[in-house]
Design a protein around this motif. Structure first.
Motif, PDB file in Angstrom:
ATOM      1  N   VAL A  90     -22.618 -71.300 -63.128  1.00 54.74           N
ATOM      2  CA  VAL A  90     -22.355 -70.007 -62.311  1.00 54.74           C
ATOM      3  C   VAL A  90     -23.616 -69.109 -62.002  1.00 54.74           C
ATOM      4  O   VAL A  90     -24.610 -69.116 -62.838  1.00 54.74           O
ATOM      5  CB  VAL A  90     -21.359 -69.113 -63.132  1.00 54.74           C
ATOM      6  N   CYS A  91     -23.725 -68.941 -60.789  1.00 56.24           N
ATOM      7  CA  CYS A  91     -24.678 -67.869 -60.060  1.00 56.24           C
ATOM      8  C   CYS A  91     -24.079 -67.164 -59.479  1.00 56.24           C
ATOM      9  O   CYS A  91     -22.634 -66.876 -59.546  1.00 56.24           O
ATOM     10  CB  CYS A  91     -25.825 -68.544 -59.365  1.00 56.24           C
ATOM     11  N   LEU A  92     -24.711 -66.186 -58.426  1.00 60.60           N
ATOM     12  CA  LEU A  92     -24.056 -65.183 -57.532  1.00 60.60           C
ATOM     13  C   LEU A  92     -23.452 -65.925 -56.357  1.00 60.60           C
ATOM     14  O   LEU A  92     -22.303 -65.947 -56.189  1.00 60.60           O
ATOM     15  CB  LEU A  92     -25.121 -64.232 -57.066  1.00 60.60           C
ATOM     16  N   GLY A  93     -24.124 -66.394 -55.676  1.00 57.57           N
ATOM     17  CA  GLY A  93     -23.728 -66.862 -54.329  1.00 57.57           C
ATOM     18  C   GLY A  93     -23.224 -68.350 -54.412  1.00 57.57           C
ATOM     19  O   GLY A  93     -22.625 -68.822 -53.492  1.00 57.57           O
ATOM     20  N   ASN A  94     -23.486 -69.135 -55.086  1.00 55.79           N
ATOM     21  CA  ASN A  94     -23.223 -70.639 -55.381  1.00 55.79           C
ATOM     22  C   ASN A  94     -23.649 -71.469 -54.397  1.00 55.79           C
ATOM     23  O   ASN A  94     -23.478 -72.551 -53.868  1.00 55.79           O
ATOM     24  CB  ASN A  94     -21.816 -70.902 -55.574  1.00 55.79           C
ATOM     25  N   ILE A  95     -25.116 -71.034 -54.137  1.00 55.83           N
ATOM     26  CA  ILE A  95     -26.002 -71.929 -52.970  1.00 55.83           C
ATOM     27  C   ILE A  95     -27.226 -72.125 -53.406  1.00 55.83           C
ATOM     28  O   ILE A  95     -27.807 -73.110 -52.822  1.00 55.83           O
ATOM     29  CB  ILE A  95     -25.873 -71.175 -51.335  1.00 55.83           C
ATOM     30  N   CYS A  96     -27.855 -71.501 -54.097  1.00 55.64           N
ATOM     31  CA  CYS A  96     -29.054 -71.860 -54.768  1.00 55.64           C
ATOM     32  C   CYS A  96     -29.217 -72.335 -56.125  1.00 55.64           C
ATOM     33  O   CYS A  96     -29.569 -73.391 -56.147  1.00 55.64           O
ATOM     34  CB  CYS A  96     -29.977 -70.412 -54.762  1.00 55.64           C
ATOM     35  N   ARG A  97     -29.071 -71.540 -57.204  1.00 56.89           N
ATOM     36  CA  ARG A  97     -29.114 -71.903 -58.532  1.00 56.89           C
ATOM     37  C   ARG A  97     -28.149 -72.843 -58.985  1.00 56.89           C
ATOM     38  O   ARG A  97     -28.389 -73.889 -59.608  1.00 56.89           O
ATOM     39  CB  ARG A  97     -29.503 -70.613 -59.484  1.00 56.89           C
ATOM     40  N   SER A  98     -27.142 -72.380 -58.908  1.00 52.95           N
ATOM     41  CA  SER A  98     -26.066 -73.372 -59.666  1.00 52.95           C
ATOM     42  C   SER A  98     -25.784 -74.557 -59.020  1.00 52.95           C
ATOM     43  O   SER A  98     -25.630 -75.721 -59.851  1.00 52.95           O
ATOM     44  CB  SER A  98     -24.642 -72.396 -59.990  1.00 52.95           C
TER      45      SER A  98
ATOM     46  N   ASP B 137     -18.232 -63.804 -53.254  1.00 49.28           N
ATOM     47  CA  ASP B 137     -17.561 -64.523 -52.254  1.00 49.28           C
ATOM     48  C   ASP B 137     -18.161 -64.771 -50.998  1.00 49.28           C
ATOM     49  O   ASP B 137     -17.560 -65.119 -49.826  1.00 49.28           O
ATOM     50  CB  ASP B 137     -16.124 -63.755 -51.990  1.00 49.28           C
ATOM     51  N   TYR B 138     -19.541 -64.459 -50.795  1.00 45.50           N
ATOM     52  CA  TYR B 138     -20.112 -64.531 -49.504  1.00 45.50           C
ATOM     53  C   TYR B 138     -20.414 -65.921 -48.905  1.00 45.50           C
ATOM     54  O   TYR B 138     -20.563 -66.237 -47.750  1.00 45.50           O
ATOM     55  CB  TYR B 138     -21.688 -64.021 -49.491  1.00 45.50           C
ATOM     56  N   HIS B 139     -20.412 -66.999 -49.881  1.00 43.54           N
ATOM     57  CA  HIS B 139     -20.878 -68.425 -49.366  1.00 43.54           C
ATOM     58  C   HIS B 139     -19.668 -69.438 -49.532  1.00 43.54           C
ATOM     59  O   HIS B 139     -20.156 -70.543 -49.750  1.00 43.54           O
ATOM     60  CB  HIS B 139     -22.112 -68.569 -50.041  1.00 43.54           C
ATOM     61  N   ILE B 140     -18.417 -69.038 -49.781  1.00 45.30           N
ATOM     62  CA  ILE B 140     -17.519 -69.960 -50.122  1.00 45.30           C
ATOM     63  C   ILE B 140     -17.425 -70.937 -48.702  1.00 45.30           C
ATOM     64  O   ILE B 140     -17.426 -70.556 -47.614  1.00 45.30           O
ATOM     65  CB  ILE B 140     -15.948 -69.108 -50.244  1.00 45.30           C
TER      66      ILE B 140
HETATM   67  P1  4NP Z   1     -27.723 -68.023 -55.941  1.00 38.37           P
HETATM   68  O1  4NP Z   1     -28.727 -67.311 -55.043  1.00 38.37           O
HETATM   69  O2  4NP Z   1     -26.896 -66.808 -56.670  1.00 38.37           O
HETATM   70  O3  4NP Z   1     -28.525 -68.767 -56.776  1.00 38.37           O
HETATM   71  O4  4NP Z   1     -26.914 -68.739 -55.166  1.00 38.37           O
HETATM   72  C1  4NP Z   1     -28.173 -66.238 -53.870  1.00 38.37           C
HETATM   73  C2  4NP Z   1     -27.511 -66.552 -52.883  1.00 38.37           C
HETATM   74  C3  4NP Z   1     -27.042 -65.739 -51.774  1.00 38.37           C
HETATM   75  C4  4NP Z   1     -27.240 -64.329 -52.276  1.00 38.37           C
HETATM   76  C5  4NP Z   1     -27.867 -63.925 -53.405  1.00 38.37           C
HETATM   77  C6  4NP Z   1     -28.178 -64.835 -54.285  1.00 38.37           C
HETATM   78  N1  4NP Z   1     -26.867 -63.376 -51.201  1.00 38.37           N
HETATM   79  O5  4NP Z   1     -26.961 -62.145 -51.368  1.00 38.37           O
HETATM   80  O6  4NP Z   1     -26.306 -63.602 -50.217  1.00 38.37           O
END
Ligand code: 4NP
Length: 151
Positions: free
Chosen positions: A7-15, A40-43
């Motif tokens: 689990v991360c924030l956006g589910n597009i970079c780290r997780s 929920d920004y990148h569903i």
């Molecule tokens: P993630 O990175 O949590 O590793 O997927 C982020 C991706 C997008 C955002 C923040 C962190 N954002 O603010 O859109």
């Protein structure tokens, strides 16, 4: 089947990177590995192109993963929930219904630095170096996770 959620924030970079790395180290017939974001920004989105690129550099294809949001049913669906940072930890714990749910949640870097609650830094607003750094941290943690789960 052991089920592990990253689990991360956006589910597009780290997780998604953590998901791809751990999948590459464990057999899929006994381990189910997934990832989700607290936001929920990148569903429905594929991983950030910089995560796809660093994964590809190390021989992993994460380009087909799609973002989804963490939800309370994940406490039932997964045995272990690894968060990337303290903000993710707070947000996941807020959804926990009981101590059993809370006990499933841990900082992924605690696998290499026990009880330190170190963060995997959010690389979203930085350059490619940040993604390389994140890859190395996650790879190191996943080596230990895979070794311990197969004991
Ligand atoms: P993630 O990175 O949590 O590793 O997927 C982020 C991706 C997008 C955002 C923040 C962190 N954002 O603010 O859109």
């Amino acid at each position: 089947m052991t089920k592990i959620l990253m689990v991360c924030l956006g589910n597009i970079c780290r997780s998604p990177l953590a998901e791809g790395i751990l999948k590459s180290k464990l057999p899929s017939d006994s381990f189910f590995i997934d990832s989700a974001g607290t936001g929920d920004y990148h569903i429905g989105k594929n991983p950030d192109i910089r995560s796809i690129a660093v994964a590809k550099k190390y021989g992993l294809d994460i380009s087909n993963l799609t973002g989804r949001q963490f939800n309370v049913s994940d406490f039932d669906a997964f045995d272990i929930i690894y968060v990337m940072d303290e903000s993710n930890y707070r947000n996941v714990i807020l959804l926990a219904r009981n101590e059993q749910d809370k006990a499933k949640v841990n900082f992924i870097l605690n696998e290499i630095h026990p009880n330190q609650n170190h963060n995997v830094p959010d690389p979203y607003y930085g350059g490619n170096d940040g993604f390389e750094n994140v890859y190395k941290m996650l790879d190191e943690a996943c080596i230990v996770i895979a070794k311990n789960l197969q004991k």
